[in-house]
Write an enzyme that holds these catalytic residues in place. Structure first.
Site, short mmCIF file in Angstrom:
data_model
loop_
_atom_site.label_atom_id
_atom_site.label_comp_id
_atom_site.label_asym_id
_atom_site.label_seq_id
_atom_site.Cartn_x
_atom_site.Cartn_y
_atom_site.Cartn_z
N HIS A 123 -1.54 -54.31 -22.14
CA HIS A 123 -1.60 -55.39 -23.15
C HIS A 123 -2.48 -56.51 -22.59
O HIS A 123 -2.54 -56.69 -21.36
CB HIS A 123 -0.16 -55.90 -23.35
CG HIS A 123 0.03 -56.84 -24.49
ND1 HIS A 123 -0.27 -58.17 -24.40
CD2 HIS A 123 0.53 -56.64 -25.75
CE1 HIS A 123 0.03 -58.75 -25.55
NE2 HIS A 123 0.52 -57.85 -26.38
N ASP A 196 5.37 -54.60 -16.60
CA ASP A 196 5.49 -55.28 -17.89
C ASP A 196 6.49 -54.49 -18.73
O ASP A 196 6.17 -53.42 -19.26
CB ASP A 196 4.10 -55.34 -18.55
CG ASP A 196 4.17 -55.74 -20.02
OD1 ASP A 196 5.27 -56.00 -20.54
OD2 ASP A 196 3.09 -55.77 -20.66
N GLN A 199 8.22 -53.72 -23.78
CA GLN A 199 8.62 -52.67 -24.75
C GLN A 199 9.70 -51.76 -24.19
O GLN A 199 10.05 -50.76 -24.83
CB GLN A 199 7.39 -51.81 -25.12
CG GLN A 199 6.30 -52.57 -25.83
CD GLN A 199 6.70 -53.02 -27.23
OE1 GLN A 199 7.67 -52.51 -27.82
NE2 GLN A 199 5.99 -53.98 -27.77
N LYS A 222 11.91 -58.82 -28.37
CA LYS A 222 11.72 -57.36 -28.48
C LYS A 222 13.03 -56.62 -28.24
O LYS A 222 13.07 -55.40 -28.37
CB LYS A 222 10.68 -56.87 -27.46
CG LYS A 222 9.41 -57.69 -27.39
CD LYS A 222 8.26 -57.04 -28.08
CE LYS A 222 6.97 -57.78 -27.72
NZ LYS A 222 5.90 -57.52 -28.67
N CYS A 360 -3.42 -55.98 -29.33
CA CYS A 360 -3.67 -56.66 -28.05
C CYS A 360 -3.98 -55.66 -26.93
O CYS A 360 -3.63 -55.90 -25.77
CB CYS A 360 -2.50 -57.55 -27.65
SG CYS A 360 -2.20 -58.88 -28.80
N1 PMP Z 1 3.27 -56.57 -23.07
C1 PMP Z 1 3.56 -55.69 -24.01
C2 PMP Z 1 3.55 -54.23 -23.69
C3 PMP Z 1 3.86 -56.13 -25.31
O1 PMP Z 1 4.13 -55.24 -26.26
C4 PMP Z 1 3.87 -57.50 -25.58
C5 PMP Z 1 4.18 -58.03 -26.96
N2 PMP Z 1 3.41 -57.42 -27.98
C6 PMP Z 1 3.59 -58.39 -24.54
C7 PMP Z 1 3.31 -57.89 -23.31
C8 PMP Z 1 3.61 -59.87 -24.75
O2 PMP Z 1 4.89 -60.30 -25.04
P1 PMP Z 1 5.16 -61.77 -25.62
O3 PMP Z 1 4.18 -61.94 -26.75
O4 PMP Z 1 6.57 -61.71 -26.09
O5 PMP Z 1 4.93 -62.73 -24.52
#
Ligand code: PMP
Length: 402
Positions: A123, A196, A199, A222, A360
């Site tokens: 991401h 990270d 998910q 999430k 993203c």
């Molecule tokens: N890493 C992953 C794999 C994600 O799916 C997301 C959220 N789409 C993020 C990081 C970022 O998380 P947040 O927007 O809650 O900070």
């Protein structure tokens, strides 16, 4: 799946009763954010009705109640992670947690030409913070099925690798990465690892002692909790060795004009009035998840993933992207006839909520040579009816664009 009452779980989430364009809501945008159960909504309401005050330094009853609930949330999260409470730093979410590690851990230790080893499926929030910290980012390749090329990743671990950072479950592909194996390989070379887990938390059991991760990040929204709250798990000795990123109230021990000293961990990383309700809501979400049972949730979601994986390719022109053997409930796809955005709009009219775009993960889109995908993502309250509604709507897309 047996032992899992998805109708009862669905009934715990009031928003799922919304009527969308005259249709039943099939909410399949869970990788973006999950819906909140009654138990979380009640915890937030109860906090603001009966306990709202600023935390710490409590000399009155409400402040004592707020502080107790807020710090109990830290205990709840630490227990979930099998970590010590001092190892849980509250943040605004995964993005904030990774930026904290980039700024407070990596940046001061970085030497010229040092690298952060990533994967192509990261991401943006696990790419850009390292670049802002001044590191060179390199990424191990992803195979055609969406799995990580682990041999290539191993070969990229080198003397310049200052840190390894890897997504536990890919938000674009659903791929579950072999993080335990990767941590072992990195540690054998003395390289720390950040995982990270944005998910992962709501779908995979986590145990920081067993996993051995140096840093692990999560976002409450999430895992059925509120937005704007998350946490960084970090091994205590790493936190002890890190300077604070933000200055302000609560993170200090003493303040003077000729210099200040810091509070103990984790408080030295928590400047200012925190998201008290967020912490309480996150803890309520973990209680709810534990009550349903993470194992039962995982089995239910896996059964739905298999059902969807079998049904979706019956839609003319549809191609799934990401079919790794170890996969969470995320289905990315493209259609020969229609752009992802058009798919999303037509599905919306049918009451089906999905996400379209690059999610993203621009480098991953480049890897698969697509500008965007459509993505359906599964949570505990989804059922076969949601998947059938999705597939029927996709067949409408195929017909309209034929
Ligand atoms: N890493 C992953 C794999 C994600 O799916 C997301 C959220 N789409 C993020 C990081 C970022 O998380 P947040 O927007 O809650 O900070």
């Amino acid at each position: 799946s047996p032992g899992f009452d998805s109708a009862r779980v669905r009934a715990d989430f009031p928003i799922l009763g919304e009527i969308i364009h005259g249709k039943r809501l099939a909410y399949l945008d869970n990788a973006a954010t999950t819906q909140k159960p009654e138990a979380v909504l009640r915890a937030l309401d109860d906090y603001y009705r009966h306990r709202n005050a600023n935390v710490h330094r409590a000399v009155h009853e409400l402040a004592a109640r707020a502080t107790a609930a807020y710090e109990a949330a830290r205990d709840r999260i630490a227990a979930w992670m099998n970590a010590d409470r001092e190892e849980i730093v509250f943040t605004r979410g995964t993005t904030d947690a990774i930026n904290l590690v980039a700024r407070s851990y990596l940046a001061p230790r970085l030497k010229a030409a040092d690298e952060v080893l990533l994967t192509t499926m990261e991401h943006h929030s696990n790419i850009v913070p390292w670049q802002l910290a001044g590191a060179k980012t390199v990424a191990a390749p992803v195979r055609d099925d969406g799995s990580l090329d682990l041999d290539a990743w191993r070969a990229m671990l080198g003397p310049r690798t200052r840190l390894v950072a890897v997504v536990h479950v890919s938000n674009s592909l659903g791929t579950v990465n072999p993080v335990a194996e990767m941590i072992e390989a990195a540690h054998a070379r003395g390289i720390p690892v950040l995982v990270d887990g944005a998910q992962a938390l709501a779908h995979v059991p986590l145990d920081m002692r067993a996993l051995g991760a140096d840093f692990y990040t999560a976002s409450a929204h999430k895992f059925y909790g509120p937005t704007g709250f998350g946490f960084l798990y970090a091994r205590r000795e790493l936190l002890e060795g890190m300077a604070p990123r933000d200055g302000g109230g609560d993170m200090i021990e003493t303040v003077a004009f000729d210099g200040s000293t810091w509070n103990e961990v984790p408080y030295k990383f928590e400047a200012g009035t925190p998201d008290i309700a967020g912490a309480i809501g996150a803890a309520a979400a973990l209680d709810y998840l534990a009550g349903v049972g993470l194992e039962a949730v995982a089995a239910h979601e896996h059964a739905l993933l298999e059902y969807a994986t079998a049904r979706m390719p019956t839609v003319p022109g549809l191609r799934l992207i990401g079919t790794a053997p170890d996969k969470g409930g995320i289905l990315s796809f493209v259609m020969a006839q229609a752009h992802a955005h058009d798919i999303g709009s037509i599905l919306d009219q049918a009451g089906v909520a999905i996400r379209t775009g690059h999610h993203c993960t621009m480098p991953l889109m480049r890897r698969f040579d697509v500008p965007a995908t459509a993505r359906a993502s599964i949570a505990m309250y989804n059922d076969r009816e949601d998947i059938d509604q999705l597939v029927d709507a996709l067949k409408t897309v195929a017909r309209l664009f034929d």
